[in-house]
Design an enzyme around this catalytic site. Structure first.
Site, mmCIF file in Angstrom:
data_model
loop_
_atom_site.group_PDB
_atom_site.id
_atom_site.type_symbol
_atom_site.label_atom_id
_atom_site.label_comp_id
_atom_site.label_asym_id
_atom_site.label_seq_id
_atom_site.Cartn_x
_atom_site.Cartn_y
_atom_site.Cartn_z
ATOM 1 N N ASP A 64 36.642 48.647 24.882
ATOM 2 C CA ASP A 64 36.707 47.422 25.681
ATOM 3 C C ASP A 64 36.925 46.165 24.853
ATOM 4 O O ASP A 64 36.984 46.225 23.628
ATOM 5 C CB ASP A 64 35.409 47.310 26.505
ATOM 6 N N TYR A 85 40.758 44.734 37.929
ATOM 7 C CA TYR A 85 39.738 45.727 37.585
ATOM 8 C C TYR A 85 40.447 46.963 37.042
ATOM 9 O O TYR A 85 41.319 47.520 37.716
ATOM 10 C CB TYR A 85 38.923 46.137 38.817
ATOM 11 N N ARG A 86 40.054 47.393 35.858
ATOM 12 C CA ARG A 86 40.735 48.537 35.242
ATOM 13 C C ARG A 86 40.574 49.804 36.083
ATOM 14 O O ARG A 86 39.590 49.958 36.812
ATOM 15 C CB ARG A 86 40.193 48.772 33.840
ATOM 16 N N TRP A 146 35.399 47.939 39.607
ATOM 17 C CA TRP A 146 34.949 46.583 39.960
ATOM 18 C C TRP A 146 33.470 46.514 39.644
ATOM 19 O O TRP A 146 32.674 47.312 40.130
ATOM 20 C CB TRP A 146 35.289 46.197 41.400
ATOM 21 N N ASN A 196 40.854 39.431 48.899
ATOM 22 C CA ASN A 196 40.474 39.207 47.501
ATOM 23 C C ASN A 196 41.440 39.946 46.586
ATOM 24 O O ASN A 196 41.971 41.004 46.936
ATOM 25 C CB ASN A 196 39.059 39.684 47.201
ATOM 26 N N GLU A 248 43.135 34.309 45.971
ATOM 27 C CA GLU A 248 43.795 34.198 44.667
ATOM 28 C C GLU A 248 45.307 34.003 44.812
ATOM 29 O O GLU A 248 45.937 33.377 43.952
ATOM 30 C CB GLU A 248 43.526 35.452 43.821
HETATM 31 C C1 LIG Z 1 42.416 42.501 30.924
HETATM 32 C C2 LIG Z 1 41.249 42.323 31.843
HETATM 33 C C3 LIG Z 1 40.559 43.431 32.308
HETATM 34 C C4 LIG Z 1 39.488 43.294 33.171
HETATM 35 N N1 LIG Z 1 38.834 44.407 33.600
HETATM 36 C C5 LIG Z 1 37.823 44.281 34.488
HETATM 37 C C6 LIG Z 1 37.187 45.439 35.018
HETATM 38 O O1 LIG Z 1 37.509 46.560 34.678
HETATM 39 N N2 LIG Z 1 36.186 45.251 35.919
HETATM 40 C C7 LIG Z 1 35.792 44.011 36.336
HETATM 41 O O2 LIG Z 1 34.888 43.901 37.170
HETATM 42 N N3 LIG Z 1 36.367 42.894 35.830
HETATM 43 C C8 LIG Z 1 37.383 43.001 34.929
HETATM 44 N N4 LIG Z 1 37.986 41.883 34.434
HETATM 45 C C9 LIG Z 1 37.496 40.554 34.832
HETATM 46 C C10 LIG Z 1 37.887 40.198 36.253
HETATM 47 O O3 LIG Z 1 39.277 40.333 36.414
HETATM 48 C C11 LIG Z 1 37.461 38.783 36.598
HETATM 49 O O4 LIG Z 1 36.054 38.725 36.528
HETATM 50 C C12 LIG Z 1 37.927 38.335 37.973
HETATM 51 O O5 LIG Z 1 37.539 36.997 38.190
HETATM 52 C C13 LIG Z 1 37.395 39.210 39.071
HETATM 53 O O6 LIG Z 1 37.911 38.808 40.330
HETATM 54 P P1 LIG Z 1 36.923 38.571 41.546
HETATM 55 O O7 LIG Z 1 36.108 37.361 41.147
HETATM 56 O O8 LIG Z 1 37.814 38.289 42.709
HETATM 57 O O9 LIG Z 1 36.100 39.783 41.704
HETATM 58 C C14 LIG Z 1 39.081 42.000 33.566
HETATM 59 C C15 LIG Z 1 39.768 40.893 33.101
HETATM 60 C C16 LIG Z 1 40.835 41.037 32.247
HETATM 61 C C17 LIG Z 1 41.559 39.812 31.773
HETATM 62 MN MN LIG Z 2 37.868 36.673 44.064
#
Ligand SMILES: Cc1cc2nc3c(=O)[nH]c(=O)nc-3n(C[C@H](O)[C@H](O)[C@H](O)COP(=O)(O)O)c2cc1C
Ligand SMILES: [Mn+2]
Length: 490
Positions: free
Chosen positions: A291, A180-181, A194, A176, A242
């Site tokens: 945020d 995630y920040r 996450w 995966n 991804e």
């Molecule tokens: C700039 C930016 C920052 C993000 N920060 C976070 C974060 O800190 N934590 C989080 O869970 N998702 C964050 N997201 C959203 C996730 O990247 C998004 O939900 C993604 O689909 C997660 O991947 P996953 O589905 O494989 O878990 C962020 C998205 C962007 C565009």
């Molecule tokens: Mn995913």
């Protein structure tokens, strides 16, 4: 030809007049964020944009340059996916989905690997890559070498905001990648934000069930060719890689290199790679963080990432983004995702004509959906469908309008939706998962949602009165007035 890496995209942006270089020294602590705000709020900026990409050559306190606002326009998102218009990506996905039609939406998305196979877009393992030109291990690891931003005054510290976080499902071994920040605690430790519904968090939980005292390998790539760099935010089903999707977007496989110190692979063209692990029994306070809601997300307990090795190109570009009051760069990233995945949504729910998520709705707060209404209660059915559709489950308010409303014209939506409304009859409340960043829901991650049925009401829905026509001038009169227009002196 796909972009080889981030710097090739930087060149393309510069050539297109989409990037500005800043040679003056600017502090990654707050100052760069304020420069971004001024560019974003510039009244003269082009429509469909939050201003140009910014390349800071001399961030204070670091030897490395910083790139921000990279994807902050419709045009730059199209450039990132190497298309003239985002609809072309949608059309490629649609073309593929049309070839076969399995039942569920997830089945459909899961067919994408087949497409990848056809075009051989599966990630390709290679032995070495530019991302390993320089290797730092153990005490030589120092995250503070990089110009990591502190973006807002009350932030808990500096945050890595544009990472690709790589994990493996401990049961299936499938990869995966999530964006995630990561809050920087010190030279070798960060937070791992996450959110609970995300795939990285699921990997963490599954591993912890098996061995609560163990750890999972985690690697983080920062900066890659644009499609790869953006892949971490894609709302695709679990266990769908991804990196495969990135290969589909760039029409060329992503090359992956093995990490130096753990069992994961990362994109060979990454600017910077952080390798390490997350302990399954360790949590630490993360936040606050200014945020994309325009408010601070509060402190919370999140896992901790221990960095054991940093590799990078000889002269790495540090890719980052600033979130804050909308619109910011992430609005255009999300907008592109919305456009690209609309055909997938329409495949499962052909009655959907179009959807819009206004910037002020921060993606999860508001979705406007136009449908071709065919039966009583149809608007309610679509609300429920959206609340069960991947990350659209977070949507706090859904407004369903008829097909003849332009969902992208917000003044038309407000006008027609309010006219169509008998609030007590047409508003529906429900409960479900809410976005972790929603600070108003009564509990973190769980709260209420509202659906507004703003379609015309039918007799078969119990509406006993006639529904009026929208006022439109007739064509003959319009033509007559057009003919006399010049003589009217207006
Ligand atoms: C700039 C930016 C920052 C993000 N920060 C976070 C974060 O800190 N934590 C989080 O869970 N998702 C964050 N997201 C959203 C996730 O990247 C998004 O939900 C993604 O689909 C997660 O991947 P996953 O589905 O494989 O878990 C962020 C998205 C962007 C565009
Ligand atoms: Mn995913």
């Amino acid at each position: 030809m796909a972009y080889r890496d981030l710097r090739e995209f930087v060149k393309a942006l510069e050539k297109a007049g989409e990037l500005k270089r800043i040679s003056a020294e600017v502090d990654p602590v707050l100052e760069i964020s304020e420069v971004v705000q001024r560019v974003t709020r510039d009244k003269n900026r082009a429509a469909g944009s939050v201003g140009p990409a910014l390349f800071f050559e001399k961030p204070k306190g670091s030897r490395y340059p910083l790139l921000v606002n990279t994807f902050g326009s419709v045009k730059r998102m199209a450039m990132a996916f190497e298309v003239e218009a985002l609809d072309e990506v949608a059309a490629r996905i649609r073309g593929f989905l049309d070839t076969k039609s399995p039942q569920g939406l997830f089945d459909k998305i899961k067919m994408l690997p087949k497409l990848a196979e056809l075009g051989s877009f599966f990630p390709k393992n290679v032995k070495d890559g530019d991302c390993r030109e320089v290797i730092h291990k153990a005490n030589d690891v120092n995250l503070l070498d990089f110009p990591i931003l502190k973006t807002w005054p009350q932030d808990g510290g500096r945050f890595i905001t544009f990472p690709l976080v790589f994990t493996k499902n401990p049961e299936t071994g499938k990869r995966n990648v999530g964006m995630y920040r990561m809050q920087v605690y010190d030279e070798r430790t960060t937070g791992m934000h996450w959110q609970t519904q995300k795939h990285g968090a699921e990997h963490f939980r599954r591993a912890r069930e098996k061995n609560p005292e163990g750890r999972i390998p985690v690697s983080v790539a920062i900066g890659a060719d644009p499609a790869t760099a953006l892949a971490g935010m894609l709302p695709i089903p679990p266990d769908l890689d991804e990196m495969m999707f990135a290969g589909f977007l760039r029409r060329e496989p992503v090359e992956m290199v093995p990490c130096e110190t753990n069992e994961l692979e990362v994109p060979a063209n990454a600017e910077i790679v952080l390798e390490g692990y997350v302990n399954l029994n360790e949590m630490r306070t993360e936040g606050p963080f200014g945020d994309h809601t325009g408010f601070y997300s509060l402190e919370g307990e999140y896992p901790v990432f221990h960095v054991e090795c940093v590799t990078h190109k000889k002269d790495p570009i540090y890719l980052t983004t600033v979130v804050g009051p909308p619109p910011q760069e992430d609005f255009y990233m999300g907008y592109a995702v919305e456009r690209v995945f609309l055909p997938v949504m329409k495949m499962q729910y052909p009655e959907i004509v179009d959807v819009a998520m206004p910037a002020e709705g921060i993606f999860h707060n508001l979705m406007i959906v136009a449908i071709r209404k065919s039966y009583p209660g149809h608007a309610r059915k679509i609300m429920n469908a959206i609340w069960s559709l991947g990350q659209a489950m977070f949507t706090k308010v859904i407004v369903v309008v008829d097909h003849d409303v332009d969902v992208h014209n917000y003044s038309e939506v407000v006008w027609k939706a309010l006219c169509a409304l008998d609030p007590e009859r047409d508003v529906q409340f429900t409960f479900g998962p809410t976005d972790t960043l929603d600070h108003a829901s009564r509990m973190q991650d769980f709260g209420s949602k509202m659906g507004i049925d703003a379609t015309r009401k039918w007799a078969s829905e119990g509406f006993a009165r006639p529904w009026p026509d929208e006022i439109l001038m007739d064509g003959e009169t319009k033509a007559r007035v057009a003919g006399m227009w010049k003589g009217l002196g207006l």
